[in-house]
Design a protein around this motif. Structure first.
Motif, PDB file in Angstrom:
ATOM      1  N   UNK A  74       0.937  -1.298   0.014  1.00  0.00           N
ATOM      2  CA  UNK A  74      -0.071  -0.042  -0.037  1.00  0.00           C
ATOM      3  C   UNK A  74       0.963   1.107   0.083  1.00  0.00           C
ATOM      4  N   UNK A  75       0.855   2.045  -1.161  1.00  0.00           N
ATOM      5  CA  UNK A  75       1.604   3.197  -1.041  1.00  0.00           C
ATOM      6  C   UNK A  75       1.424   4.263   0.130  1.00  0.00           C
ATOM      7  N   UNK A  76       2.715   4.746   0.658  1.00  0.00           N
ATOM      8  CA  UNK A  76       2.166   5.701   1.724  1.00  0.00           C
ATOM      9  C   UNK A  76       1.191   6.880   1.389  1.00  0.00           C
ATOM     10  N   UNK A  77       1.331   7.413   0.297  1.00  0.00           N
ATOM     11  CA  UNK A  77       0.338   8.506   0.013  1.00  0.00           C
ATOM     12  C   UNK A  77      -1.061   7.868   0.008  1.00  0.00           C
ATOM     13  N   UNK A  78      -1.961   8.474   0.871  1.00  0.00           N
ATOM     14  CA  UNK A  78      -3.353   7.903   1.006  1.00  0.00           C
ATOM     15  C   UNK A  78      -3.506   6.823   1.985  1.00  0.00           C
ATOM     16  N   UNK A  79      -2.392   6.468   2.546  1.00  0.00           N
ATOM     17  CA  UNK A  79      -2.421   4.940   3.288  1.00  0.00           C
ATOM     18  C   UNK A  79      -3.518   5.179   4.272  1.00  0.00           C
ATOM     19  N   UNK A  80      -4.017   6.005   4.958  1.00  0.00           N
ATOM     20  CA  UNK A  80      -4.855   6.161   6.109  1.00  0.00           C
ATOM     21  C   UNK A  80      -6.188   6.263   5.460  1.00  0.00           C
ATOM     22  N   UNK A  81      -6.347   6.779   4.321  1.00  0.00           N
ATOM     23  CA  UNK A  81      -7.720   6.686   3.728  1.00  0.00           C
ATOM     24  C   UNK A  81      -8.122   5.074   3.322  1.00  0.00           C
ATOM     25  N   UNK A  82      -7.220   4.512   3.306  1.00  0.00           N
ATOM     26  CA  UNK A  82      -7.454   3.105   3.048  1.00  0.00           C
ATOM     27  C   UNK A  82      -8.139   2.328   4.163  1.00  0.00           C
ATOM     28  N   UNK A  83      -7.848   2.523   5.284  1.00  0.00           N
ATOM     29  CA  UNK A  83      -8.401   1.840   6.510  1.00  0.00           C
ATOM     30  C   UNK A  83      -9.568   2.673   6.992  1.00  0.00           C
ATOM     31  N   UNK A  84      -9.732   4.040   6.614  1.00  0.00           N
ATOM     32  CA  UNK A  84     -10.900   4.604   6.974  1.00  0.00           C
ATOM     33  C   UNK A  84     -11.988   4.231   6.103  1.00  0.00           C
ATOM     34  N   UNK A  85     -11.786   3.834   4.750  1.00  0.00           N
ATOM     35  CA  UNK A  85     -12.658   3.337   3.949  1.00  0.00           C
ATOM     36  C   UNK A  85     -13.027   1.998   3.827  1.00  0.00           C
ATOM     37  N   UNK A  86     -12.420   1.305   4.759  1.00  0.00           N
ATOM     38  CA  UNK A  86     -12.441  -0.335   4.941  1.00  0.00           C
ATOM     39  C   UNK A  86     -11.887  -1.057   3.908  1.00  0.00           C
ATOM     40  N   UNK A  87     -10.946  -0.410   3.201  1.00  0.00           N
ATOM     41  CA  UNK A  87     -10.347  -1.367   2.132  1.00  0.00           C
ATOM     42  C   UNK A  87      -8.955  -2.074   2.723  1.00  0.00           C
ATOM     43  N   UNK A  88      -8.482  -1.498   4.145  1.00  0.00           N
ATOM     44  CA  UNK A  88      -7.483  -2.180   4.965  1.00  0.00           C
ATOM     45  C   UNK A  88      -8.030  -2.145   6.340  1.00  0.00           C
ATOM     46  N   UNK A  89      -7.911  -3.217   7.020  1.00  0.00           N
ATOM     47  CA  UNK A  89      -8.024  -3.217   8.434  1.00  0.00           C
ATOM     48  C   UNK A  89      -7.186  -3.034   9.272  1.00  0.00           C
ATOM     49  N   UNK A  90      -5.913  -2.966   9.272  1.00  0.00           N
ATOM     50  CA  UNK A  90      -4.553  -2.909   9.707  1.00  0.00           C
ATOM     51  C   UNK A  90      -3.406  -2.247   9.003  1.00  0.00           C
ATOM     52  N   UNK A  91      -3.029  -1.275   9.474  1.00  0.00           N
ATOM     53  CA  UNK A  91      -1.850  -0.544   8.983  1.00  0.00           C
ATOM     54  C   UNK A  91      -0.725  -0.888   9.554  1.00  0.00           C
ATOM     55  N   UNK A  92       0.544  -1.367   8.936  1.00  0.00           N
ATOM     56  CA  UNK A  92       1.508  -1.256   9.656  1.00  0.00           C
ATOM     57  C   UNK A  92       2.823  -1.049   8.614  1.00  0.00           C
ATOM     58  N   UNK A  93       3.359   0.202   8.724  1.00  0.00           N
ATOM     59  CA  UNK A  93       4.105   0.739   7.666  1.00  0.00           C
ATOM     60  C   UNK A  93       5.048   1.771   8.247  1.00  0.00           C
ATOM     61  N   UNK A  94       5.777   1.763   9.443  1.00  0.00           N
ATOM     62  CA  UNK A  94       6.502   2.441  10.089  1.00  0.00           C
ATOM     63  C   UNK A  94       6.112   3.738  10.142  1.00  0.00           C
ATOM     64  N   UNK A  95       4.806   3.704  10.801  1.00  0.00           N
ATOM     65  CA  UNK A  95       3.985   4.875  11.241  1.00  0.00           C
ATOM     66  C   UNK A  95       4.150   5.534  12.516  1.00  0.00           C
ATOM     67  N   UNK A  96       4.840   6.667  12.638  1.00  0.00           N
ATOM     68  CA  UNK A  96       5.010   7.104  13.834  1.00  0.00           C
ATOM     69  C   UNK A  96       3.499   7.862  14.405  1.00  0.00           C
ATOM     70  N   UNK A  97       3.494   7.392  15.934  1.00  0.00           N
ATOM     71  CA  UNK A  97       2.155   7.799  16.564  1.00  0.00           C
ATOM     72  C   UNK A  97       2.330   9.333  16.980  1.00  0.00           C
TER      73      UNK A  97
END
Length: 259
Positions: A74-97
């Motif tokens: 999953x490309x970094x650009x727009x990665x948060x949209x994928x989980x909010x739209x339901x296309x992804x359930x979990x994101x793990x991609x070196x994401x700083x909290x």
């Protein structure tokens, strides 16, 4: 049909249905989004398979908590949209909290300390950021390291050398073009492990702000978040986390804040 026969039939149907539901729950698969360009956390092999520290961690977490995963690059650009739209359930991609990102997603407990560190070779002695004021320093352009060094010695200081990526920066350090460099601890440690002949050393400083990577889920998905956190706690407790960390980085396994 008599009430007794109806009740008997209903009980039979329910008896067959319940095991099916139980099997479905046990076999539940979550779609995991991960980038493919952030070595060593997640990157693609020549066969387009996702590998890396993050990938090993989510596989271990899912096994510990008893759920299945499907990895999707999953490309970094727009990665948060994928989980909010339901296309992804979990994101793990070196994401700083960060607080800003907490407004978009819910984060797991931290699974990796995303610190900045100084890296040096056989040149001048460096014990912290203050020592960089008299040296030529390498950073990755517009990175956190760039920001920290700019604040310490001045953004327009000609002693700051900006590079497009970490390998280029560290190759220049090895050649002596810069005296020290500042970058992400995970990337730096992986490079050192992969190039032991260069004899680089890592130096910390308490001026570096401690940050952490976390796994992200859709806001409000507490059920999935609890599964992830439970799995993370298990792999830390049983030594699986330490084993994975040592395979990718070094023996200095961090203590994670898992409360």
């Amino acid at each position: 049909m008599s009430f007794k026969k109806f009740a008997l039939l209903a009980s039979s149907v329910l008896a067959f249905a319940l095991p099916a539901v139980a099997v479905h729950a046990a076999d539940q698969t979550y779609v995991v989004g991960a980038g493919g360009t952030y070595r060593p956390f997640e990157f693609e092999t020549a066969k387009k398979e996702l590998v890396g520290f993050d990938i090993d961690i989510i596989k271990a977490v899912s096994k510990a908590s008893g759920f299945n995963i499907k990895l999707v690059s999953t490309p970094w650009e727009g990665i948060f949209a994928t989980v909010n739209q339901g296309d992804r359930d979990i994101l793990i991609s070196g994401i700083t909290i960060t607080d800003k990102r907490k407004e978009m997603v819910d984060f797991s407990l931290p699974y990796f300390p995303a610190d900045q560190v100084i890296i040096v070779g056989d040149g001048p002695k460096v014990t912290g950021l203050a020592d960089l004021k008299k040296l030529q320093v390498g950073v990755v352009n517009s990175s956190t390291g760039d920001i920290v060094v700019s604040e310490e010695i001045g953004k327009n200081n000609v002693a700051i050398h900006r590079f497009d990526n970490t390998p280029l920066m560290l190759e220049e350090l090895y050649r002596g073009g810069v005296d020290a460099a500042v970058g992400d601890v995970g990337v730096i440690k992986f490079y050192i492990k992969s190039h032991p002949e260069k004899k680089f050393k890592v130096v910390g400083d308490n001026k570096f702000t401690r940050q952490y990577f976390g796994m992200a889920v859709q806001k409000g998905n507490k059920v999935l978040l609890d599964k992830i956190n439970a799995g993370l706690k298990k792999i830390v407790a049983d030594g699986t986390y330490a084993k994975i960390y040592k395979e990718w980085f070094d023996d200095n396994v961090p203590t994670l804040p898992l409360q």
